[in-house]
Write a protein that holds these residues in place. Structure first.
Motif, PDB file in Angstrom:
ATOM      1  N   ARG A 217     -25.127 104.960  28.904  1.00  0.00           N
ATOM      2  CA  ARG A 217     -24.336 104.496  30.054  1.00  0.00           C
ATOM      3  C   ARG A 217     -24.707 103.083  30.485  1.00  0.00           C
ATOM      4  O   ARG A 217     -23.931 102.413  31.173  1.00  0.00           O
ATOM      5  N   TYR A 218     -25.906 102.588  30.094  1.00  0.00           N
ATOM      6  CA  TYR A 218     -26.284 101.218  30.421  1.00  0.00           C
ATOM      7  C   TYR A 218     -25.322 100.207  29.808  1.00  0.00           C
ATOM      8  O   TYR A 218     -25.221  99.069  30.272  1.00  0.00           O
ATOM      9  N   ALA A 219     -24.619 100.619  28.743  1.00  0.00           N
ATOM     10  CA  ALA A 219     -23.679  99.711  28.075  1.00  0.00           C
ATOM     11  C   ALA A 219     -22.563  99.267  29.010  1.00  0.00           C
ATOM     12  O   ALA A 219     -21.927  98.231  28.781  1.00  0.00           O
ATOM     13  N   MET A 220     -22.335 100.035  30.066  1.00  0.00           N
ATOM     14  CA  MET A 220     -21.240  99.740  30.986  1.00  0.00           C
ATOM     15  C   MET A 220     -21.620  98.668  32.003  1.00  0.00           C
ATOM     16  O   MET A 220     -20.741  98.003  32.567  1.00  0.00           O
ATOM     17  N   ALA A 221     -22.914  98.488  32.232  1.00  0.00           N
ATOM     18  CA  ALA A 221     -23.350  97.614  33.321  1.00  0.00           C
ATOM     19  C   ALA A 221     -23.004  96.152  33.071  1.00  0.00           C
ATOM     20  O   ALA A 221     -22.421  95.481  33.933  1.00  0.00           O
ATOM     21  N   ALA A 222     -23.376  95.626  31.891  1.00  0.00           N
ATOM     22  CA  ALA A 222     -23.185  94.199  31.621  1.00  0.00           C
ATOM     23  C   ALA A 222     -21.725  93.755  31.717  1.00  0.00           C
ATOM     24  O   ALA A 222     -21.424  92.747  32.368  1.00  0.00           O
ATOM     25  N   PRO A 223     -20.761  94.470  31.088  1.00  0.00           N
ATOM     26  CA  PRO A 223     -19.365  94.023  31.227  1.00  0.00           C
ATOM     27  C   PRO A 223     -18.853  94.076  32.656  1.00  0.00           C
ATOM     28  O   PRO A 223     -18.108  93.190  33.090  1.00  0.00           O
ATOM     29  N   MET A 224     -19.258  95.104  33.422  1.00  0.00           N
ATOM     30  CA  MET A 224     -18.817  95.183  34.812  1.00  0.00           C
ATOM     31  C   MET A 224     -19.453  94.071  35.648  1.00  0.00           C
ATOM     32  O   MET A 224     -18.799  93.485  36.523  1.00  0.00           O
ATOM     33  N   ILE A 225     -20.714  93.771  35.375  1.00  0.00           N
ATOM     34  CA  ILE A 225     -21.395  92.694  36.107  1.00  0.00           C
ATOM     35  C   ILE A 225     -20.731  91.355  35.834  1.00  0.00           C
ATOM     36  O   ILE A 225     -20.439  90.584  36.769  1.00  0.00           O
ATOM     37  N   MET A 226     -20.455  91.066  34.564  1.00  0.00           N
ATOM     38  CA  MET A 226     -19.869  89.757  34.239  1.00  0.00           C
ATOM     39  C   MET A 226     -18.437  89.631  34.751  1.00  0.00           C
ATOM     40  O   MET A 226     -18.017  88.552  35.183  1.00  0.00           O
ATOM     41  N   ALA A 227     -17.679  90.730  34.707  1.00  0.00           N
ATOM     42  CA  ALA A 227     -16.332  90.702  35.290  1.00  0.00           C
ATOM     43  C   ALA A 227     -16.421  90.434  36.785  1.00  0.00           C
ATOM     44  O   ALA A 227     -15.646  89.649  37.347  1.00  0.00           O
ATOM     45  N   SER A 257     -22.631 102.445  37.286  1.00  0.00           N
ATOM     46  CA  SER A 257     -22.801 102.520  35.835  1.00  0.00           C
ATOM     47  C   SER A 257     -24.259 102.736  35.457  1.00  0.00           C
ATOM     48  O   SER A 257     -24.562 103.532  34.574  1.00  0.00           O
ATOM     49  N   ALA A 258     -25.155 102.016  36.118  1.00  0.00           N
ATOM     50  CA  ALA A 258     -26.574 102.086  35.766  1.00  0.00           C
ATOM     51  C   ALA A 258     -27.390 101.357  36.822  1.00  0.00           C
ATOM     52  O   ALA A 258     -26.841 100.684  37.697  1.00  0.00           O
ATOM     53  N   VAL A 259     -28.704 101.461  36.699  1.00  0.00           N
ATOM     54  CA  VAL A 259     -29.605 100.826  37.655  1.00  0.00           C
ATOM     55  C   VAL A 259     -29.415  99.313  37.664  1.00  0.00           C
ATOM     56  O   VAL A 259     -29.663  98.642  38.675  1.00  0.00           O
ATOM     57  N   MET A 260     -28.940  98.730  36.548  1.00  0.00           N
ATOM     58  CA  MET A 260     -28.725  97.280  36.489  1.00  0.00           C
ATOM     59  C   MET A 260     -27.710  96.829  37.533  1.00  0.00           C
ATOM     60  O   MET A 260     -27.756  95.695  38.003  1.00  0.00           O
ATOM     61  N   GLY A 261     -26.789  97.709  37.877  1.00  0.00           N
ATOM     62  CA  GLY A 261     -25.802  97.369  38.895  1.00  0.00           C
ATOM     63  C   GLY A 261     -26.443  97.140  40.250  1.00  0.00           C
ATOM     64  O   GLY A 261     -26.012  96.267  41.020  1.00  0.00           O
ATOM     65  N   LYS A 262     -27.481  97.908  40.546  1.00  0.00           N
ATOM     66  CA  LYS A 262     -28.206  97.702  41.808  1.00  0.00           C
ATOM     67  C   LYS A 262     -28.901  96.343  41.790  1.00  0.00           C
ATOM     68  O   LYS A 262     -28.897  95.626  42.793  1.00  0.00           O
ATOM     69  N   GLN A 263     -29.498  96.000  40.636  1.00  0.00           N
ATOM     70  CA  GLN A 263     -30.126  94.686  40.520  1.00  0.00           C
ATOM     71  C   GLN A 263     -29.097  93.579  40.744  1.00  0.00           C
ATOM     72  O   GLN A 263     -29.413  92.541  41.336  1.00  0.00           O
ATOM     73  N   TYR A 264     -27.891  93.795  40.269  1.00  0.00           N
ATOM     74  CA  TYR A 264     -26.829  92.796  40.452  1.00  0.00           C
ATOM     75  C   TYR A 264     -26.548  92.573  41.935  1.00  0.00           C
ATOM     76  O   TYR A 264     -26.425  91.423  42.390  1.00  0.00           O
ATOM     77  N   LEU A 265     -26.465  93.656  42.692  1.00  0.00           N
ATOM     78  CA  LEU A 265     -26.240  93.511  44.137  1.00  0.00           C
ATOM     79  C   LEU A 265     -27.395  92.770  44.798  1.00  0.00           C
ATOM     80  O   LEU A 265     -27.186  91.909  45.656  1.00  0.00           O
TER      81      LEU A 265
END
Length: 668
Positions: A217-227, A257-265
């Protein structure tokens, strides 16, 4: 209706704007209430949990639409810009899918964690399970966010349940990351050569290229973050509320999507605070504040299902909390005893022990070793999908440093923070390549910043006569070429060997396919892909039940056997791959599974063991019972070589005797 009429309608002032805003808030409140009723089991699984969220987001976008948001210009189809992006798109898919059947990520490549996410999607998504933004999962004791699972289920339902479709879906996610990184560079620098440069570097960035096929599911984080970054940046710079709403929506999807999304915020918040601190006169203006309020409100509306989940499931943060506490403990700080003072001490202890590692604990030294190994050493650190390489190609570090300086001068604070946070998060969690994969795009943007800085040197008249700009530009190109060469060489080397990635084991997939056919009673079992191999619609054989003891292929085997009762079938090794068990534990699990087997179905029983040093003696003992049926050896041909199995068929009438004999069986 003609295009001109449609354009006129879309671009007219919105007479219902206030009503759309009220309805967006109203349905968001309904989502809050209905989802709360679901978690309190007052109205479990009610349809308003998802329908009210969709309506709130829909009315949010209707409210955000402003005159001129939608423009139809047919000349775009004749533009050089469109041609450029078509060429970049073709280049991306050709370089990733060329000679697909012989790649590690072919239709035989599946990561164990990715298999669990497919399994989870089959259990939770578009089933009788209620809609939730996340589910607590007993596997790993974590909350699994669901955006990735809806995404792959959409592809499965549309095209077929198989690994070809799955890996193509992952390639599309990688393409989204690649495209929005390139589009962002175009907006930031407005220079075609830098846009092309960014696209090439991003396309062959090993961390992004290889991790694209991890499939969890981490694969979803990067495309959503960049969009989100792209639409958020253009929304603020172009004063466009639709783009701001899109940025908020993709940010919400990134978090879900993943914990990376929290880092993005966190990165957005820190970057915004820095802009306000250092440039308050420019950013504390009413219009900018209004856009920030609109963005924040949009984010809350889009995140409502997850917000409610977190309120009722505080366990959502447990995984990160536990890892953070372990890290703080490695610094010699006890937050339970020290309280808030402990957190004040933490940065000082971190700096002190990093500089003077003689005073650091062994646990903290391990954190340091993992971080340096991930970023600077090809042969150390935890490397899931870039074994023998670094998270960032070494040559690019030379460009990232001046890139940060240029980014500071251009006030790209959020990008700098978002480039740093993945390393910080990985440091605390125990660094490995998969924990920093969402940083690749921001590192590439910083590399592009260095190139932009070299171009800008030519604009200084005092420096023009020294030709410093040309020298800097040449240096950037040379250094980038070195990074690009090392990246493409590594990717080519990995792509040339279908077994180069141990975490994409073709053997486990091929064996799982074969065993699926055996369980289903197929006369000629095959290792080849079937179009709906992950959702066959078949049932177990009407003649026999199967118990399997397999060396590897944990989640992979589970997901292929899901429709046939995977837990029961894999009970012969306690549902585990026996490579992580010792001989005695395997034998005990064998005896327990046979003893607990229910033979009331009147079917025969097929017992299957994979040959291995750990199972050779066990198989020899069970060969004694061939008089209750028959035994045979089979060999399954895979990309990694032949895999041998022993199959013992027991007649139903003799299962009771087998149970009695097995109970007293001992290894000799």
């Amino acid at each position: 209706m003609s295009i001109i009429d449609l354009k006129s309608k879309l671009n007219n002032p919105n007479p219902f704007k206030t009503y759309y805003f009220i309805l967006a808030i109203f349905f968001s409140v309904i989502c809050l209430i209905s989802t709360s009723l679901h978690y309190t089991e007052v109205a479990s699984g009610n349809f308003l949990t998802w329908s009210s969220w969709l309506l709130s987001v829909g009315f949010l976008f209707l409210y955000s639409k402003e005159p001129g948001n939608f423009k139809f210009d047919l000349s775009v189809f004749k533009s050089k810009r469109l041609l450029l992006y078509l060429i970049l798109t073709c280049g991306f898919f050709i370089t990733h899918l060329w000679n697909f059947s012989n790649l590690p990520w072919s239709d035989k490549g599946l990561f164990d964690d990715g298999a669990w996410d497919i399994y989870f999607a089959k259990e939770r998504i578009f089933t009788d399970q209620p809609f939730q933004a996340a589910f607590f999962d007993d596997v790993g004791l974590i909350s699994r966010e669901v955006v990735f699972h809806y995404y792959i289920t959409f592809f499965f339902k549309l095209f077929g349940y198989n690994l070809l479709v799955f890996n193509i879906a992952l390639t599309v996610l990688g393409y989204i990351t690649f495209m929005f990184t390139t589009l962002l560079a175009e907006r930031l620098f407005n220079k075609k050569s830098i846009t092309i440069f960014t696209a090439i570097v991003m396309n062959f960035f090993p961390l992004h290229f290889m991790h694209m096929y991890a499939g969890h599911r981490y694969a979803m984080a990067a495309p959503m973050i960049m969009a989100s970054v792209y639409f958020s940046y253009t929304g603020f710079s172009m004063k466009n509320k639709i783009r701001l709403a899109l940025g908020a929506l993709f940010a919400a999807l990134a978090v879900d999507s993943a914990v990376m999304g929290k880092q993005y915020l966190y990165g957005l918040i820190i970057g915004t605070v820095l802009l306000v601190i250092f440039h308050r006169k420019d950013y504390l203006k009413r219009k900018i504040i209004n856009r920030a309020v609109h963005y924040s409100l949009s984010l809350v509306i889009c995140m409502m299902p997850l917000i409610v989940y977190v309120l009722f499931n505080p366990v959502y943060f447990n995984h990160e909390k536990n890892m953070t506490n372990e890290f703080i403990s490695s610094l010699g700080i006890n937050t339970k005893e020290d309280g808030a003072i402990g957190y004040v001490k933490m940065p000082f202890a971190l700096i002190s022990k990093t500089i003077n590692q003689d005073e650091a604990s062994e646990q903290f030294k391990k954190y340091i070793d993992l971080l340096t190994g991930t970023f600077f050493n090809k042969d150390t650190g935890v490397k899931w999908f870039i074994p023998g390489f670094t998270a960032i190609p070494i040559a690019y570090y030379i460009l990232i440093i001046p890139g940060i300086i240029i980014a500071i001068r251009r006030r790209y604070y959020p990008i700098i923070i978002l480039a740093i946070l993945p390393a910080v998060g990985a440091f605390v969690a125990g660094s490995s390549d998969y924990r920093v994969l969402h940083g690749a795009s921001f590192w590439v943007i910083l590399v592009a910043c260095a190139l932009y800085g070299a171009y800008k040197l030519n604009d200084h008249k005092k420096l023009e006569k020294y030709k410093l700009g040309y020298a800097a530009l040449a240096a950037c190109v040379i250094v980038a070429s070195l990074g690009l060469y090392s990246s493409t060489s590594y990717i080519y080397e990995m792509a040339s060997d279908k077994n180069s990635l141990r975490l994409l084991p073709h053997k486990d997939v091929e064996v799982a396919r074969y065993m699926k056919d055996v369980v289903a009673g197929v006369e000629s079992p095959s290792t080849e892909m079937e179009w709906n191999e992950l959702n066959t619609g078949l049932s177990v054989s009407s003649k026999y039940d199967t118990l399997l003891c397999q060396k590897s292929g944990y989640a992979i085997t589970h997901v292929f056997l899901h429709d046939f009762g995977n837990k029961k079938i894999m009970a012969l090794s306690d549902q585990l791959p026996f490579q992580i068990m010792n001989e005695e534990d395997i034998f005990d699990a064998n005896k327990k599974a046979i003893n607990e087997y229910d033979s009331s179905s009147k079917k025969d029983l097929k017992l299957i063991w994979e040959y291995d040093q750990k199972t050779n003696r066990i198989i020899s003992e069970f060969k004694k019972f061939e008089n209750y049926g028959k035994g045979k050896d089979i060999s399954v041909k895979t990309d990694s070589g032949n895999v041998r199995f022993y199959i013992l068929d027991i007649l139903n009438k003799d299962i009771g005797k087998l149970k009695a004999d097995t109970a007293n069986l001992e290894l000799k």
